[in-house]
Design a protein around this motif. Structure first.
Motif, PDB file in Angstrom:
ATOM      1  N   PRO A  88       0.965  -1.174   0.070  1.00  0.00           N
ATOM      2  CA  PRO A  88       0.081  -0.119  -0.087  1.00  0.00           C
ATOM      3  C   PRO A  88       0.932   1.208  -0.131  1.00  0.00           C
ATOM      4  CG  PRO A  88      -0.682  -1.446   1.713  1.00  0.00           C
ATOM      5  CD  PRO A  88       0.555  -2.140   1.295  1.00  0.00           C
ATOM      6  N   GLU A  89       0.354   2.047  -0.750  1.00  0.00           N
ATOM      7  CA  GLU A  89       1.022   3.566  -0.770  1.00  0.00           C
ATOM      8  C   GLU A  89       1.155   4.112   0.727  1.00  0.00           C
ATOM      9  OE1 GLU A  89      -1.259   2.883  -4.580  1.00  0.00           O
ATOM     10  OE2 GLU A  89      -1.738   2.731  -2.295  1.00  0.00           O
ATOM     11  N   TRP A  90       0.340   4.045   1.333  1.00  0.00           N
ATOM     12  CA  TRP A  90       0.244   4.624   2.654  1.00  0.00           C
ATOM     13  C   TRP A  90       1.282   3.932   3.705  1.00  0.00           C
ATOM     14  CZ3 TRP A  90      -0.601   0.864   6.497  1.00  0.00           C
ATOM     15  CH2 TRP A  90      -1.367  -0.169   5.967  1.00  0.00           C
ATOM     16  N   TYR A  91       1.457   2.500   3.498  1.00  0.00           N
ATOM     17  CA  TYR A  91       2.455   1.540   4.222  1.00  0.00           C
ATOM     18  C   TYR A  91       3.798   2.390   4.066  1.00  0.00           C
ATOM     19  CZ  TYR A  91       4.561  -1.971   6.561  1.00  0.00           C
ATOM     20  OH  TYR A  91       5.480  -2.745   7.465  1.00  0.00           O
ATOM     21  N   LEU A  92       4.264   2.510   2.476  1.00  0.00           N
ATOM     22  CA  LEU A  92       5.585   3.036   2.122  1.00  0.00           C
ATOM     23  C   LEU A  92       5.752   4.359   2.900  1.00  0.00           C
ATOM     24  CD1 LEU A  92       5.575   1.724  -1.414  1.00  0.00           C
ATOM     25  CD2 LEU A  92       6.756   0.874   0.576  1.00  0.00           C
ATOM     26  N   GLU A  93       4.838   5.351   3.011  1.00  0.00           N
ATOM     27  CA  GLU A  93       4.867   6.549   3.409  1.00  0.00           C
ATOM     28  C   GLU A  93       5.268   6.286   5.175  1.00  0.00           C
ATOM     29  OE1 GLU A  93       1.396   8.781   3.166  1.00  0.00           O
ATOM     30  OE2 GLU A  93       1.411   8.855   0.805  1.00  0.00           O
ATOM     31  N   LYS A  94       4.875   5.285   5.525  1.00  0.00           N
ATOM     32  CA  LYS A  94       5.005   5.259   7.020  1.00  0.00           C
ATOM     33  C   LYS A  94       6.239   4.628   7.187  1.00  0.00           C
ATOM     34  CE  LYS A  94      -0.004   4.573   8.531  1.00  0.00           C
ATOM     35  NZ  LYS A  94       0.194   5.642   9.446  1.00  0.00           N
ATOM     36  N   PHE A  95       6.573   3.531   6.371  1.00  0.00           N
ATOM     37  CA  PHE A  95       7.940   2.963   6.400  1.00  0.00           C
ATOM     38  C   PHE A  95       8.683   2.527   5.091  1.00  0.00           C
ATOM     39  CE2 PHE A  95       4.771   1.302   9.869  1.00  0.00           C
ATOM     40  CZ  PHE A  95       5.914   1.417  10.917  1.00  0.00           C
ATOM     41  N   PRO A  96       9.196   3.482   4.708  1.00  0.00           N
ATOM     42  CA  PRO A  96       9.786   3.611   3.352  1.00  0.00           C
ATOM     43  C   PRO A  96      10.512   2.450   2.954  1.00  0.00           C
ATOM     44  CG  PRO A  96      10.221   5.681   4.355  1.00  0.00           C
ATOM     45  CD  PRO A  96       9.737   4.609   5.500  1.00  0.00           C
ATOM     46  N   LEU A  97      11.180   1.630   3.793  1.00  0.00           N
ATOM     47  CA  LEU A  97      11.783   0.407   3.245  1.00  0.00           C
ATOM     48  C   LEU A  97      10.651  -0.781   3.001  1.00  0.00           C
ATOM     49  CD1 LEU A  97      14.685  -0.045   5.927  1.00  0.00           C
ATOM     50  CD2 LEU A  97      14.615   0.883   3.365  1.00  0.00           C
ATOM     51  N   GLY A  98       9.596  -0.468   3.540  1.00  0.00           N
ATOM     52  CA  GLY A  98       8.438  -1.619   3.042  1.00  0.00           C
ATOM     53  C   GLY A  98       8.652  -2.956   3.567  1.00  0.00           C
TER      54      GLY A  98
END
Length: 239
Positions: free
Chosen positions: A56-66
């Protein structure tokens, strides 16, 4: 809480007050480490599963390393399974998972770190295009040290009379060991006489309440690994 794995275009689930938010993936052994710590210490938490192929895009915003696992604790964002697990053990001191003695604690951490060799070698087996028994031999060689350590400690678990941090940090890969046999055939069977103490340890771990809450059978793990090897990981196949 989200049982199904959220992917691109989804929205995050609101955090439940008073609970730790754990972002996970149901088949991830690293995330399983954190699940086990949370269960063992009875820490209130909720879980949101992440589709690691279409994050999810929002997850990468919170945790850029994914990566998973990741947690949000009182507004703080943390990731990496060992860091999270150590943090939780310190922040929630009830039911400590490390020994009080600093030397014993340091030795436990060294033992956990040394298991990374087993992890790396197992992934070579799981992800190899052709199952080759020769790939499994180095895994056994590294596991010999853990068999000897069980004999030295002389207790049912690495941490004593009940599971502790060492047990929970290495268990996820031990839970998956039989998948090699399922994927490669009976020639990949683990030698019975070579790891007698570890076999007894595995039997005891399966009966642990924290382990029971997240346990999957070797067949379920193999089914996911087959989909992963095919390039189409089925994150929701048991949900």
């Amino acid at each position: 809480m989200s049982v199904k794995h959220l992917s691109t275009g989804s929205k995050d689930v609101p955090i439940e007050p008073g609970k730790i938010r754990l972002y996970s993936m149901r088949f991830c052994p690293y995330a399983q480490r954190v699940h086990l710590v949370l269960f063992a210490k009875n820490i209130p938490h909720d879980i949101v599963n992440i589709n690691l192929k279409n994050k999810p895009e929002w997850y990468l915003e919170k945790f850029p390393l994914g990566k998973v696992p990741a947690v949000i604790v009182e507004g703080e964002y943390l990731y990496e399974s060992l860091i999270i697990s150590d943090f939780l053990d310190e922040k929630y001191p009830k039911r400590p998972l490390y020994p009080k003695d600093p030397v014993k604690k340091a030795k436990d951490r060294l033992l956990i770190e040394s298991f990374s060799k087993v992890i790396s070698l197992l992934y070579k087996c799981y992800l190899s295009p052709t199952m080759d028994f020769q790939l499994l031999l180095p895994v056994f060689n590294e596991m010999d040290a853990f068999e000897k350590e069980m004999a030295t400690r002389g207790t049912p678990f690495f941490s004593g009379d009940k599971p502790g941090m060492v047990d929970y940090m290495i268990w996820p890969w031990c839970e998956r060991l039989e998948t090699v046999r399922i994927l490669g055939g009976d020639q990949f069977r683990i030698p019975k006489d070579r790891f007698q103490r570890l076999r007894e340890w595995c039997k005891a771990m399966i009966e642990d309440e924290a382990v029971k809450k997240h346990f999957l059978t070797p067949e379920e793990h193999a089914k996911y690994l087959q989909s992963h090897r095919a390039g189409t990981p089925d994150f929701d196949n048991i949900l």
